[in-house]
Design an enzyme around this catalytic site. Sequence first.
Site, PDB file in Angstrom:
ATOM      1  N   CYS A 230       0.845  -1.202   0.000  1.00 40.75           N
ATOM      2  CA  CYS A 230       0.000   0.000   0.000  1.00 40.75           C
ATOM      3  C   CYS A 230       0.879   1.252   0.000  1.00 40.75           C
ATOM      4  CB  CYS A 230      -0.901   0.027   1.230  1.00 40.75           C
ATOM      5  SG  CYS A 230      -2.405  -0.953   1.052  1.00 40.75           S
ATOM      6  N   CYS A 232       0.382   4.270   0.750  1.00 37.60           N
ATOM      7  CA  CYS A 232      -0.179   5.412   1.497  1.00 37.60           C
ATOM      8  C   CYS A 232       0.910   6.393   1.903  1.00 37.60           C
ATOM      9  CB  CYS A 232      -0.893   4.933   2.755  1.00 37.60           C
ATOM     10  SG  CYS A 232      -2.238   3.791   2.471  1.00 37.60           S
ATOM     11  N   ASP A 274      17.462  43.877  -7.545  1.00 39.15           N
ATOM     12  CA  ASP A 274      17.286  45.282  -7.854  1.00 39.15           C
ATOM     13  C   ASP A 274      17.852  46.106  -6.701  1.00 39.15           C
ATOM     14  OD1 ASP A 274      16.287  47.532  -9.245  1.00 39.15           O
ATOM     15  OD2 ASP A 274      14.534  47.578  -7.959  1.00 39.15           O
ATOM     16  N   THR A 276      16.926  49.881  -5.829  1.00 35.59           N
ATOM     17  CA  THR A 276      15.964  50.765  -5.169  1.00 35.59           C
ATOM     18  C   THR A 276      14.736  49.995  -4.706  1.00 35.59           C
ATOM     19  OG1 THR A 276      16.715  52.563  -6.593  1.00 35.59           O
ATOM     20  CG2 THR A 276      14.642  52.890  -5.410  1.00 35.59           C
ATOM     21  N   ASP A 471      10.990  44.917  -7.174  1.00 33.97           N
ATOM     22  CA  ASP A 471       9.745  45.425  -6.605  1.00 33.97           C
ATOM     23  C   ASP A 471       8.975  46.329  -7.549  1.00 33.97           C
ATOM     24  OD1 ASP A 471      11.405  47.663  -6.577  1.00 33.97           O
ATOM     25  OD2 ASP A 471      10.472  48.471  -4.764  1.00 33.97           O
ATOM     26  N   ASP A 557       2.401  -0.250   7.434  1.00 32.03           N
ATOM     27  CA  ASP A 557       1.999   0.797   6.490  1.00 32.03           C
ATOM     28  C   ASP A 557       1.421   1.992   7.226  1.00 32.03           C
ATOM     29  OD1 ASP A 557       1.419   1.680   3.657  1.00 32.03           O
ATOM     30  OD2 ASP A 557      -0.579   1.762   4.533  1.00 32.03           O
TER      31      ASP A 557
END
Length: 581
Positions: A230, A232, A274, A276, A471, A557
């Site tokens: 299984c 899971c 960037d 500023t 920004d 499991d």
Amino acid sequence: GFWPSANRAFAAARAGTPFSIETLMTIAAVGAVIIGAAEEAAAVVFLFLVGELLEGVAARRARASIQSLAGLVPKIALVERNGAVEEVPAENLSVGAVILIRPGDRIAADGLIVEGDSAIDEAPVTGESVPVRKKAGDAVFAGTINADAVLRVKVTAAAADNTIARVVKLVEEAQESKAPTERFIDRFSKIYTPAVLVLGALVAVLPPLVMSASWSEWIYKGLAILLIGCPCALVISTPAAIAAALSAGARRGLLIKGGAILEALGSIDAMALDKTGTLTEGRPKVTDIVAFGRSESNTLSMAAALETGSSHPLALAILDRAKADKVPVPPASEAFALGGKGVSGKVGGKEIFLGSPAAAGERVALPADMLAQIAAFNDAGKSVAVLIAAGVPAGIIAMRDEPRADAKAGLAALRAAGVEPVMLTGDNRRTAAAIAGDLGLAVHAEMLPQDKQRIVRDLQSSGKKVAKVGDGINDAPALAAADVGIAMGGGTDVALETADAAVLHGRVGDLAAMIELSRRALGNIRQNITVALGLKAVFLVTTLVGVTGLWPAILADTGATVLVTANAMRLLAWRPRGVGE
């Protein structure tokens, strides 16, 4: 207890997914009853349902962690209308309305302060531990707390569009998008599950047919193989970790738009920033005051008198410094602006001029020591205003958009994480070089939006995984071109929408924290997959040799699911390195 799982197995088969987890469990439970192991069949069903319950709890905790942000916004707001204050539901606030925020109140909407000066506790939204001082003209977020003075705030976003609502929506969308690892696990399980069915059938049938072994013994072992197989824990290993990491990041002001972005952040080795508003505050500040024949406070006082009422960024810098230094600001008369040169007027009956060095030089001869000082400030990337009082050079005021308080530490943290930062800016070379020199950065200056995008492409062509941080609108092309685009907190809507992630508080140090979160999540996923597959391998061997049977198989499991879920949930308590240590 058996019927709900069996029903889901039949429904999945009708929908075209015959090899589901529920199918394996159903076959194993029915087979166990047929061979007379009814008690073990009951244990299998019970333990499987416990595992399902735990998965549900994990998913709900991750969702609740981010949804709890929505509860930070108050239900009621105090709105000023026609000179009176009335209570209205916060969800009905319209853009442009003016709301009253009392000390101790949570702010009901995103907005701009129109009156008042107060400390704002932004910890609930951005994770900022220290209240931030804000005044008229500053932006405030919904859900933050006004600490110590009455504020009047003009609403700039409706309830559905405020910062918290956008964060919640984006994180929910992000949690629905699959990461590369998660998509691989999905594809793997579609092959893995039928392979387990075939293996279980071969274990059940071959030994009795080939070696005349006991049918009941080997059918029992075949059913146990189905339960061991299984997937899971394997299937939940990645989405649980990603959901928890996205929620933990959002609660600390790190918004990541999906599991794929979360994974990509971990492989970043170059970052283009960037200047500023990203590495710097985005607004000039007075850095130096040099007085000639008078005190610095008197020089600042006269300059502030001329600039009173102006909205020019350099004027605001002078007025802010005058307020911070608590110098008196006398009234000015006959003040008027001289386009591109400065401002002139009378203060205390004296003719006063404040303007550029070139404009000041046209009025009076500037002494050599003043010219040398101006040149030094210009070389440091600073804007200079010269004050002339009654026809005599009276002082110099230097201003510059200064690096953020945490810029150096943030860049050092990036380098420690193996990420090499570089500055891209449209600003002039002298100013850019001065800021970059202070921060110890390589710099590309006087760049147009397409130039920034080209630099990002060049870094990528050299084999680097590149993040771009910005920004503004001019950063949008480069943000889109980068492997990961990151918008800073005060950025434009274009930057925030184009970017893959956002640092809501605008701290440079949060960039390294975002990469740390990504790598922590990837490590968590690797741990989860190892646990899920490792336990299966152990119990596969012990089942074949007859040491373990049906109920230990399903317990293994379920146990793996519990371990994987608990491990993923640890990410909800994640803190950036150095916070709370």
